[in-house]
Design an enzyme around this catalytic site. Structure first.
Site, mmCIF file in Angstrom:
data_model
loop_
_atom_site.group_PDB
_atom_site.id
_atom_site.type_symbol
_atom_site.label_atom_id
_atom_site.label_comp_id
_atom_site.label_asym_id
_atom_site.label_seq_id
_atom_site.Cartn_x
_atom_site.Cartn_y
_atom_site.Cartn_z
ATOM 1 N N CYS A 146 26.890 33.329 -2.361
ATOM 2 C CA CYS A 146 27.657 32.918 -1.185
ATOM 3 C C CYS A 146 26.768 32.194 -0.179
ATOM 4 C CB CYS A 146 28.280 34.131 -0.499
ATOM 5 S SG CYS A 146 29.295 35.166 -1.559
ATOM 6 N N ASP A 147 25.561 32.720 0.045
ATOM 7 C CA ASP A 147 24.756 32.281 1.184
ATOM 8 C C ASP A 147 23.405 31.666 0.826
ATOM 9 O OD1 ASP A 147 26.760 33.301 2.849
ATOM 10 O OD2 ASP A 147 25.859 35.289 2.843
ATOM 11 N N CYS B 197 25.207 38.660 -0.637
ATOM 12 C CA CYS B 197 25.711 37.823 -1.722
ATOM 13 C C CYS B 197 24.893 36.539 -1.824
ATOM 14 C CB CYS B 197 27.188 37.492 -1.485
ATOM 15 S SG CYS B 197 27.893 36.414 -2.751
#
Length: 316
Positions: free
Chosen positions: A141-142, A138
């Site tokens: 997300c990261d 993701c």
């Protein structure tokens, strides 16, 4: 241990992503007693993205949580009950479908399967061990954890190219690894990626080995045309090769296609009467928020018609 039996409901919806919540809005408006079961926060996989810019009606885009919260509020406004529950099993008992969860059993005349899908993995050694230690699925997300670093992205579809473009906000260098000699993504995404100076495309390339013990250190790559091996030193690897449908709950109940997606007809009905499916778990839905919501609506309308048919038969 089952603590209670809840219902009967007219319909139970498994999953509170775009498909499940859109279905709940329509079954609620039809005055069907509706229960939505979701193991986490309502919203599903969409909550892992940063921004939605292609949902009609929001020209400036919208945060996924805000959009899904509006879905939730609208479903509850029309009477849908939403419960946090980890569903374990589904079976049929006489006139009802029985859903078994961690907290009890729930009965309904019809069920909409809207359990979504999960990220597909490469299936290589060390992949699981190094997830969160350099490997991610993701970008939104990261991505910020890889500021000024060199990374690789695996994939060639819309999502892979979108994530690669997004990641260049943070990284200094990005290698886009694709097993074919051309992308499958839409043209505008291809143009953006190929024009981005931070992105270097490695065509006809797959990851052969993931190297690193406590954290990702490098990748061993193989050219599928020549068979040549090479090592690429990276600090991050984002895997974007599609999703696996969460159909395990019903794999022995309804017909699935070769990818494990639930097979449905134009009314989103499965091979078993009383069971319907919508969203990413089924074979009739491109992996987009709007199409997930659309299939949820179609399933809800079909459930209403199905239940009316049952009522007519019982009155004859």
């Amino acid at each position: 241990m089952v603590e209670s039996i809840s219902g009967p409901y007219d319909v139970i919806i498994l999953g509170a992503g775009p498909a499940g919540l859109a279905a709940a809005i329509y079954t609620g408006r039809a005055r069907l007693q509706t229960l939505v079961l979701e193991r986490g926060l309502p919203g599903g996989q969409i909550l892992l993205t940063e921004h939605i810019e292609n949902y009609p009606g929001f020209p400036d885009g919208m945060a996924p949580f805000d959009l899904m919260d509006r879905f939730r509020q609208q479903a509850q406004k029309f009477g849908a009950r939403i419960e946090m529950e980890e569903v374990q099993a589904l079976r049929q008992e006489q006139l009802y479908w029985v859903v078994t969860g961690d907290n009890g059993e729930y009965r309904a005349r019809a069920v909409i399967i809207a359990t979504g899908a999960s990220y597909r993995r490469l299936g290589l050694p060390h992949e699981g061990k190094l997830t969160g230690r350099g490997i991610s699925y993701c970008a939104t997300c990261d991505g910020a954890f890889f500021r000024d670093k060199t990374i690789a992205v695996v994939g060639g579809g819309d999502n892979a190219l979108t994530e690669a473009q997004f990641l260049t906000r943070f990284v200094s260098k990005l290698y886009l690894l694709h097993r074919r000699s051309e992308f499958r993504a839409i043209r505008i995404l291809q143009e953006r990626v190929l024009a981005n100076p931070k992105i270097e495309v490695r065509w006809d390339t797959v990851v052969e080995t993931i190297l690193g013990e406590d954290k990702l250190e490098s990748l061993r790559l193989r050219n599928v045309r020549t068979g040549d091996l090479s090592d690429l030193k990276v600090e991050g690897l984002f895997i974007s090769i599609g999703m696996s449908p969460a159909s395990g709950l019903v794999k022995d109940i309804v017909a699935l296609n070769q990818w494990g997606e639930v097979k449905v007809n134009q009314q989103m009905a499965t091979s078993v009467p009383g069971l319907f499916a919508a969203g990413d778990v089924c074979d009739a839905c491109p992996k987009q928020v709007i199409t997930s919501a659309g299939t949820g609506v179609t399933a809800a309308l079909a459930v209403d018609e199905y239940l009316q048919g049952l009522m007519d038969k019982e009155q004859d």
